[in-house]
Design an enzyme around this catalytic site. Sequence first.
Site, PDB file in Angstrom:
ATOM      1  CG  ASP A 223       1.397   0.725   5.379  1.00 57.36           C
ATOM      2  OD1 ASP A 223       1.675  -0.480   5.253  1.00 57.36           O
ATOM      3  OD2 ASP A 223       2.251   1.607   5.579  1.00 57.36           O
ATOM      4  CD  GLU A 288     -19.804  10.142   4.062  1.00 61.38           C
ATOM      5  OE1 GLU A 288     -19.355  10.355   2.905  1.00 61.38           O
ATOM      6  OE2 GLU A 288     -19.428  10.757   5.062  1.00 61.38           O
TER       7      GLU A 288
HETATM    8  O1  TEU Z   1       4.508  -2.634   7.237  1.00 63.74           O
HETATM    9  C1  TEU Z   1       4.520  -2.275   8.597  1.00 63.74           C
HETATM   10  C2  TEU Z   1       5.361  -3.087   9.518  1.00 63.74           C
HETATM   11  O2  TEU Z   1       5.600  -2.649  10.618  1.00 63.74           O
HETATM   12  C3  TEU Z   1       5.814  -4.467   9.121  1.00 63.74           C
HETATM   13  O3  TEU Z   1       5.896  -4.482   7.806  1.00 63.74           O
HETATM   14  C4  TEU Z   1       7.107  -5.025   9.662  1.00 63.74           C
HETATM   15  O4  TEU Z   1       7.408  -4.525  10.884  1.00 63.74           O
HETATM   16  C5  TEU Z   1       8.271  -4.823   8.718  1.00 63.74           C
HETATM   17  O5  TEU Z   1       7.983  -5.397   7.479  1.00 63.74           O
HETATM   18  C6  TEU Z   1       9.565  -5.445   9.262  1.00 63.74           C
HETATM   19  O6  TEU Z   1       9.444  -6.825   9.273  1.00 63.74           O
HETATM   20  C7  TEU Z   1       3.904  -1.810   6.302  1.00 63.74           C
HETATM   21  C8  TEU Z   1       4.049  -2.356   4.893  1.00 63.74           C
HETATM   22  O7  TEU Z   1       3.388  -3.571   4.791  1.00 63.74           O
HETATM   23  C9  TEU Z   1       5.507  -2.415   4.553  1.00 63.74           C
HETATM   24  O8  TEU Z   1       5.736  -2.996   3.299  1.00 63.74           O
HETATM   25  C10 TEU Z   1       6.057  -1.011   4.577  1.00 63.74           C
HETATM   26  O9  TEU Z   1       7.445  -1.044   4.370  1.00 63.74           O
HETATM   27  C11 TEU Z   1       5.767  -0.320   5.894  1.00 63.74           C
HETATM   28  O10 TEU Z   1       4.426  -0.496   6.326  1.00 63.74           O
HETATM   29  C12 TEU Z   1       5.974   1.165   5.758  1.00 63.74           C
HETATM   30  O11 TEU Z   1       4.946   1.726   5.012  1.00 63.74           O
END
Ligand code: TEU
Length: 574
Positions: A223, A288
């Site tokens: 993520d 690994e």
């Molecule tokens: O998303 C990161 C992110 O930057 C995008 O999801 C996007 O900018 C955001 O959805 C606005 O449109 C990840 C995950 O996929 C998301 O579900 C989480 O909320 C986020 O990280 C935080 O962990």
Amino acid sequence: MTLESELPETATVITATGDEWWRSAVIYQIYPRSFADSDGNGIGDLPGITERLPALAELGVDAIWFSPFFTSPQKDAGYDVSDYCDVDPLFGTLADFDVLLETAHGLGLKVIADMVPNHTSDQHEWFKAALAAPEGSPERDRYMFREGKGPNGDIAPNNWESVFGGSMWERVTRPDGTPGQWYLHIFDKSQPDLNWENPWVREQFFGILRFWLDRGVDGFRVDVAHGMIKEAGLPDYTPPVEGASMGGVTSDDTALIPGIADLTPDPPYWGQPGVHEIWRGWHGVLAEYPGDRVLAAEAWLDTLEKTALWVRPDEFSQAFNFAYMFTDWKAKKLRAVIQESIDAFSGVGAPSTWVLSNHDVVRHASRLALPKDAPPQGAGIGPKTPGKPDTALGLRRARAATSLMLALPGSSYLYQGEELGLPEDMELPDSARQDPTWFRTKGEKYGRDGCRVPIPWEADKPAYGFSTTGKSWLPQPVNWAPYARDSQDGVPGSTLELYKSALKLRSAHGLGTGSLEWVGDYGNKVVAFRNGDITVITNLGKVAVELPVGDIVLASEEIVGGALPADTTVWLRA
Ligand code: TEU
């Protein structure tokens, strides 16, 4: 190749070599809270998923990526982790996970977990310890604490704006009740960013990766892999394009509009060069372990060229292709992004990936029919959004788009429910919304709940079979019975059967490991290419296109009289 250039006469693209399973895998994303609920509380869980796994094996996917199920206060649907080495009681136990993993492996399905290293929950022990420890302590140094500006320190350390709206900074209160330092949170204030310059943080994650690899997971989706390192000094930053700092890609994707990408430097919190050292370390840990474990980057970068740097041989195995996801339903743009993707990724020996939907974006069965002036990505669609997409047109385009995608060489990602043709739920009542975006923007943006509604299994059961009691953490639309899996199973022409056929044929014809050769005979409103013995033709124009002689092995709509109608894809064997 730029958007304006013409289609090359022949452009045979050799995909990267290597026989790791993930190079050509179709990976199905499960959003655990919305997949299947075994205990009737309205929130999906691991035992529910295990029971339903045979349906995914039957669908014909190769692997499953699970959005987070770790211990979490659920302020951002599990992307706020308070214990990386346990399962949230909402979803079950570690023992439930072990059963799920064994069942999946028994069905021939690989399992990919979702690692969330950019930030923890504010309820994580590390953050609690940081708050309890004095300023300047090693505990505080695990996060991004800074003094405020101004005589009383009551101005945030810089002007950065959270992806979910509002400031990226939150001020803490000292034990004596006086205001203290500020901490950085790219997302919600309940998601403080870790300090990845700190070796202690790096060490902890090596242990967390090993914990899940030892249990048998086949890899990780990572993520916010683009956010972990921030530019030294944390300089102020104002995005040149509204929303650009937020991964706020619009339907006219900045990455694909010549000029704009050049004007958009990396914000000081995205895509900093320091991240690559982290990924080399993670790559080393996975190496690994036996069995080709996969590392997939969720990296929202503004060009494919930059994204390719993330999948060099000693870093990630693959990265999500968001440029492809956000390409408008236009033949020229689609050809350009496909060519550009394969060039960029195979240039570093990585497979290209393809994706049309996930839990953060408007479902492609709605997105592909959005009007031109639709709100930007991340804003979502709700009851008051003007000019909502036409559901029938959206579904037709989605079927054509998926049929095209599944014929491309490389690895494809599917998001739960798209195999049912589910549209975005555009009528969720405000009172049901849960996405932090909705709250932090004070209702200005609907956010992502519309693509997260629990999926329908059986048309006539409570909650369409999602839960035993009829409960559902987001209400399901009343008109979803025709989308239910059992309404489509075995029904010729249904979206579910289209997906099953496409996946079976993709595998039978080796399309995932194949290569692409453009076919230029059908005019500029058509995307056509050969992959092995299959010719794929997609008509994105309004006028029917005459088909060549050949056996139709797959068609996204019924083909009558040898002509390919608008918004339709066929696979032919000539
Ligand atoms: O998303 C990161 C992110 O930057 C995008 O999801 C996007 O900018 C955001 O959805 C606005 O449109 C990840 C995950 O996929 C998301 O579900 C989480 O909320 C986020 O990280 C935080 O962990």
